[in-house]
Every structure is written in C-alpha cells, then in structure tokens.
Design an enzyme around this catalytic site. Structure first.
Site, PDB file in Angstrom:
ATOM      1  N   GLU A 104       9.624 -13.530   4.718  1.00  0.00           N
ATOM      2  CA  GLU A 104       8.285 -12.968   4.539  1.00  0.00           C
ATOM      3  C   GLU A 104       8.335 -11.459   4.388  1.00  0.00           C
ATOM      4  O   GLU A 104       7.656 -10.900   3.515  1.00  0.00           O
ATOM      5  CB  GLU A 104       7.371 -13.358   5.712  1.00  0.00           C
ATOM      6  CG  GLU A 104       6.900 -14.803   5.645  1.00  0.00           C
ATOM      7  CD  GLU A 104       5.628 -15.019   6.435  1.00  0.00           C
ATOM      8  OE1 GLU A 104       4.864 -14.055   6.610  1.00  0.00           O
ATOM      9  OE2 GLU A 104       5.415 -16.154   6.891  1.00  0.00           O
ATOM     10  N   SER A 118       6.402 -13.742  11.992  1.00  0.00           N
ATOM     11  CA  SER A 118       7.104 -14.845  11.316  1.00  0.00           C
ATOM     12  C   SER A 118       8.008 -14.274  10.230  1.00  0.00           C
ATOM     13  O   SER A 118       7.520 -13.662   9.270  1.00  0.00           O
ATOM     14  CB  SER A 118       6.103 -15.819  10.720  1.00  0.00           C
ATOM     15  OG  SER A 118       5.326 -16.421  11.730  1.00  0.00           O
ATOM     16  N   ARG A 134       0.929 -17.274   1.305  1.00  0.00           N
ATOM     17  CA  ARG A 134       1.656 -16.023   1.537  1.00  0.00           C
ATOM     18  C   ARG A 134       1.985 -15.304   0.232  1.00  0.00           C
ATOM     19  O   ARG A 134       3.040 -14.690   0.085  1.00  0.00           O
ATOM     20  CB  ARG A 134       2.942 -16.283   2.328  1.00  0.00           C
ATOM     21  CG  ARG A 134       2.738 -16.917   3.681  1.00  0.00           C
ATOM     22  CD  ARG A 134       1.966 -16.010   4.634  1.00  0.00           C
ATOM     23  NE  ARG A 134       1.872 -16.622   5.946  1.00  0.00           N
ATOM     24  CZ  ARG A 134       0.910 -17.459   6.321  1.00  0.00           C
ATOM     25  NH1 ARG A 134      -0.060 -17.781   5.462  1.00  0.00           N
ATOM     26  NH2 ARG A 134       0.888 -17.978   7.521  1.00  0.00           N
TER      27      ARG A 134
END
Length: 343
Positions: A336, A241, A168
């Site tokens: 995130e 998410s 990520r």
C-alpha cells in the site's frame, strides 16, 4: 543559489512519516494556500528539484534521503456548505488531519465517514488511496476534489466519477504527480444507515439497536476495535496496513477454500478479496522481529519499526513476506505505501 526564505535545507523527516524513518529532505517547504503551492512548484522547476507532496507521511516508506523538494501540505479549511434538512457538504482543506475531521463530522451528527475513524494521515491524501475500513470507503461520500493540475497549471475540479475510484486506487495513483489535491468535498447525511456488517464491528455492537446509535457511538466503536489490533504510530512507528488485500478470481478462491477451509476473505459476484493478514499469518510472520523492524504481534498486515530501522530494513522485510506468500499460495501481495528517496 538564492532560495526564497521559506525554503529550508537538510530538513529531518523522521517526525513527518509514521514509520519514523530518519530520512532527510535536501529542500523542504510547508504550504498553506494554493498560491504558496504554485510558488513552491515553480521554485522546484527552476532549481531542477523534483517535488514530493507530503501529507501526514502515513503511507510512505523513505528508502533514503530525498534529494528534491518536499512540499508539506498544510492547507487548513473546515466548513459546511449546502446544509439542508438531512444532508450537508463538508468542505476540507488538504492539510486537515483526517481523524479529527471524522470526529468533527460525527460530533455534528453527520454520518458517512465514522467507520474511517483513527485512520492516520491528512485529508488531501485520503482520495489518492481511496482510504477504507470496516466496509466503508472514501468514495462512498466524496462529492468532488479541487486540485492543481501540474500539466496545465490550472486548478481543476474532479467529481467522484472522474476520480476513477476502486479498491485502494484512484486516478491520482494512475497519473502520479499530475494532480495536487487542495480541497475535498464530502456529502454527509443525518439518516444514512450505519455500516456495521464487518465482523469485528458486528461483534462490538452485538445486541445494540442500530437505530439508537449515533455517529459518535460508531466512531468510538471503530476506534476501540482498531486499538485492539493496531498499534498507535506515536507509540510504535508503523504505516498501518502495509499490503492490500489481494483480489482473485472466484475459481481461484474456491480452489483455495478446498485447500484451506478456514481461509479468510470476502467473495463477491465475480471475484473474491482475500485477507492479506491471514495469508501472512499462515506463513508464520505475525510477531516476527529481527531487532530493528518486524511484524506486529496482533495484526500481521502491520510492519513496525521497533528500533531505528531504516527504509531498506522495512522494504527487505516486506520483500521476504511477499516471496513467502507467493510461494505458498500463488498470490502476489501489493504494497500500500509508496516508496520514495534513495539510499
């Protein structure tokens, strides 16, 4: 002040972010080419209006209205290059819808991104986050990106290695605002082995011979698995998410296993990735709702906007969850989505 005709003022952004937060942009423009992007950035510089590059708005939390210039990337391009017997390069404009691209490639018989079906957002945002799901990451197929380097004003090409991808993460996160991605090139294959080891996918395809599956079969399986667990942003606003799966040292992982034998995660050679959803669920947050925002009742990683919640509502809930997880497990969760705008 005289604005170019394409610059709009006081534009509602509620339908341009997947959390459905009712923020507004002081200035807004949609760009469909590199030249239009340059002009928008030049205008922003001349007017001292801080630019914000917006794709599908699926990885942002608007903490309030945005006082600068929102530049919505709408560069459309979809074509094949260097097609040979097994492989081909798929060239994509930054404004293309990511899920549509996955299904386009799968329908053409090319493998490599089928596990990334139904991930919201645009192509241009995908490398920033190094999007991933079910054992696949974008870096597995990304050949290179073209981007406008705002430090030099030139268009540059960044190969996979120059993007410095990790979980990520990418160079685009480490140098925020420097690069504006305009084009992405993926190298796909007709014979690449499918990645079906992820538990949910393995269960879905249990008993089926992977040699008989097509990319479309796998993409449809991924979509079925995702829909069982994840809400559709168009029906229940969310940003997917919300927290990264934390990575811990192996000794920390083994210690956690001793205290919590059923802990979910994926140990590697020198570290382990802990399932953030499991941590949040253990703290009792799954299904929580405070009236306006909450946590999805089937997936603890997903924060949802039930009823006109604002960015401050979402961030306050995220902070409470992080504090609970850290207090119980000693693990700090990282969000995130990025946070922009001011209350």
């Amino acid at each position: 002040m005289i604005s170019p005709p394409r610059i709009q003022e006081n534009v509602f952004l509620g339908e341009m972010n997947s959390l459905g937060i009712a923020a507004r942009a002081r200035y807004f423009v949609s760009v469909t080419s590199l030249e239009a992007l340059r002009e928008a950035l030049n205008w922003a510089s001349a007017e001292s209006a801080q630019p914000l590059i917006l794709g599908g708005g699926s990885n942002l939390v608007f903490a309030g209205d945005y006082q600068g210039l929102v530049i919505r990337m709408a560069i459309a391009r979809r074509c094949w290059e260097h097609v040979d017997g097994d492989g081909a390069t798929l060239v994509l404009g930054a404004g293309e819808n990511w899920h549509d691209v996955v299904m386009y490639a799968a329908a053409a018989g090319y493998r490599g991104i089928e596990n990334l079906a139904l991930i919201p957002g645009t192509v241009g945002a995908a490398p920033v986050q190094n999007i991933g799901a079910y054992g696949t990451e974008l870096r597995d197929t990304l050949l290179e990106v073209s981007a406008l380097d705002r430090h030099t004003g030139h268009e540059v090409t960044l190969t996979n290695s120059l993007c410095h991808f990790s979980y990520r993460d990418s160079v685009f996160k480490h140098e925020p605002g420097r690069y504006v991605i305009t084009t992405v090139r993926l190298r796909l294959s007709r014979s690449r082995p499918f990645s079906l080891d992820y538990r949910d996918l393995a269960e879905y395809f249990d008993g089926q011979d992977a040699r008989c599956l097509t990319p479309l079969d796998v993409a449809n399986g991924v979509m079925a698995v995702r829909r069982r667990k994840l809400p559709d942003p168009s029906q229940l606003p969310n940003a997917g998410s919300f927290f990264k799966n934390p990575v811990v040292a192996l000794d920390t992982w083994h210690s956690l296993q001793q205290s919590y034998p059923d802990i979910a995660g994926h140990p590697g050679d020198d570290s382990a990735k802990v399932a953030a959803a499991w941590l949040i669920d253990q703290c009792g947050w799954k299904g929580y709702r405070n009236g306006r925002v909450g946590v999805h009742n089937r997936q603890a990683l997903v924060l949802v906007n039930h009823s006109n919640g604002n960015g401050q509502d979402v961030l306050a809930l995220a902070d409470r969850i992080r504090r609970d997880v850290e207090a119980r497990f000693g693990i700090a969760l990282e969000m995130e989505p990025g946070v922009v705008g001011s209350p």
